[in-house]
Scaffold this motif. Structure first.
Motif, mmCIF file in Angstrom:
data_model
loop_
_atom_site.group_PDB
_atom_site.id
_atom_site.type_symbol
_atom_site.label_atom_id
_atom_site.label_comp_id
_atom_site.label_asym_id
_atom_site.label_seq_id
_atom_site.Cartn_x
_atom_site.Cartn_y
_atom_site.Cartn_z
ATOM 1 N N ILE A 142 -40.356 -1.249 4.166
ATOM 2 C CA ILE A 142 -39.544 -2.278 3.530
ATOM 3 C C ILE A 142 -39.679 -3.569 4.323
ATOM 4 N N SER A 143 -39.797 -4.684 3.619
ATOM 5 C CA SER A 143 -39.909 -5.976 4.286
ATOM 6 C C SER A 143 -38.558 -6.359 4.884
ATOM 7 N N THR A 144 -38.507 -6.402 6.221
ATOM 8 C CA THR A 144 -37.243 -6.772 6.871
ATOM 9 C C THR A 144 -36.864 -8.208 6.521
ATOM 10 N N ALA A 145 -37.858 -9.071 6.356
ATOM 11 C CA ALA A 145 -37.576 -10.476 6.046
ATOM 12 C C ALA A 145 -36.885 -10.603 4.693
ATOM 13 N N ARG A 146 -37.378 -9.862 3.692
ATOM 14 C CA ARG A 146 -36.777 -9.944 2.352
ATOM 15 C C ARG A 146 -35.358 -9.396 2.357
ATOM 16 N N VAL A 147 -35.178 -8.262 3.036
ATOM 17 C CA VAL A 147 -33.844 -7.646 3.055
ATOM 18 C C VAL A 147 -32.864 -8.524 3.819
ATOM 19 N N LEU A 148 -33.292 -9.022 4.984
ATOM 20 C CA LEU A 148 -32.397 -9.863 5.775
ATOM 21 C C LEU A 148 -32.111 -11.182 5.081
ATOM 22 N N GLY A 149 -32.984 -11.575 4.170
ATOM 23 C CA GLY A 149 -32.745 -12.784 3.388
ATOM 24 C C GLY A 149 -31.489 -12.677 2.543
ATOM 25 N N LEU A 150 -31.078 -11.451 2.229
ATOM 26 C CA LEU A 150 -29.856 -11.252 1.438
ATOM 27 C C LEU A 150 -28.631 -11.745 2.193
ATOM 28 N N ARG A 151 -28.692 -11.716 3.527
ATOM 29 C CA ARG A 151 -27.536 -12.152 4.325
ATOM 30 C C ARG A 151 -27.292 -13.642 4.204
ATOM 31 N N ARG A 152 -28.305 -14.371 3.740
ATOM 32 C CA ARG A 152 -28.134 -15.821 3.595
ATOM 33 C C ARG A 152 -27.414 -16.195 2.307
ATOM 34 N N LEU A 153 -27.255 -15.219 1.428
ATOM 35 C CA LEU A 153 -26.551 -15.498 0.174
ATOM 36 C C LEU A 153 -25.058 -15.690 0.460
ATOM 37 N N ALA A 154 -24.504 -16.777 -0.021
ATOM 38 C CA ALA A 154 -23.085 -17.101 0.241
ATOM 39 C C ALA A 154 -22.198 -16.371 -0.753
ATOM 40 N N ILE A 155 -22.042 -15.072 -0.531
ATOM 41 C CA ILE A 155 -21.217 -14.237 -1.410
ATOM 42 C C ILE A 155 -20.034 -13.739 -0.597
ATOM 43 N N LYS A 156 -18.811 -14.033 -1.058
ATOM 44 C CA LYS A 156 -17.589 -13.726 -0.296
ATOM 45 C C LYS A 156 -16.979 -12.375 -0.632
ATOM 46 N N ASP A 157 -17.539 -11.696 -1.626
ATOM 47 C CA ASP A 157 -16.997 -10.403 -2.044
ATOM 48 C C ASP A 157 -16.872 -9.462 -0.851
ATOM 49 N N GLU A 158 -15.721 -8.781 -0.752
ATOM 50 C CA GLU A 158 -15.441 -7.925 0.411
ATOM 51 C C GLU A 158 -16.443 -6.778 0.524
ATOM 52 N N LYS A 159 -16.797 -6.191 -0.600
ATOM 53 C CA LYS A 159 -17.752 -5.081 -0.582
ATOM 54 C C LYS A 159 -19.139 -5.582 -0.164
#
Length: 201
Positions: A142-159
């Motif tokens: 799995i591409s760590t760069a692509r997956v870690l890119g999800l952390r940059r999404l500004a989503i405040k949902d608790e889950k």
């Protein structure tokens, strides 16, 4: 007893008499083996250059530390040295290869729950985007760069936040490699890499 000097082994492992091999095939083989021999020599020189450079830089860092009676421990990396005239720069850098442990499965499950809730009765582009981040390459990685890119999404949902925390917790350093890079300053004053990649010289 077979005189092996009168034979050549082909790609299938068969011994073929030299007399049965076309001259052009022998010439091609000779050229390939000559280039391969030179390539091995260059590879050995580059290996020695890397080892010597890393050892010399480490010794210089220790020498510099000794001036201030400071002990330098641990891995030495991310060191930059400049020539006196500023024309050359040498970098010793540490590069970590990151992988995910089994915690990635928990993160993916939480992410799936979020996506399923958000996309219920609506467009599915976001789900497609998320799933693409978890696709594996030809080696099954799995591409760590692509997956870690999800952390940059500004989503405040608790889950979602819990999923991102699980992502971070599942990240592990798999290997660490040191690289030596040499740079030369060009006419514009920018440092350009002195390439040691045969495809780029």
């Amino acid at each position: 007893m077979t005189d092996l000097t009168q034979y050549r082994q082909d790609a299938k492992g068969n011994l073929v008499p030299l007399a049965n091999i076309k001259e052009i095939d022998l010439m091609r083989d000779e050229l390939v083996m000559e280039i391969v021999g030179k390539a091995h020599t260059v590879q050995q020189q580059m290996t020695a250059f890397k080892a010597d450079s890393m050892a010399d830089i480490a010794a210089f860092v220790q020498l510099s530390a000794d001036r201030y009676d400071v002990a330098v421990g641990g891995k030495k990396g991310n060191v930059t040295l400049h020539s006196f005239d500023g024309q050359y720069r040498v970098n010793l850098s540490m590069q970590d290869t990151l992988v995910f442990d089994e915690g990635l499965l928990a993160a993916k499950a939480l992410i799936d729950e979020c996506i399923n809730e958000w996309t219920e009765g609506s467009r599915t582009e976001l789900k497609t985007l998320i799933n693409a981040a978890f696709q594996v390459d030809k080696e099954g990685n799995i591409s760590t760069a692509r997956v870690l890119g999800l952390r940059r999404l500004a989503i405040k949902d608790e889950k979602w936040q819990r999923a991102m925390e699980a992502l971070s917790d599942s990240l592990q350093v798999h290997t660490s490699k040191q690289f030596v890079r040499v740079y030369k300053r060009d006419d514009a004053g920018d440092y350009q890499l002195v390439s040691l990649d045969i495809a780029k010289v």
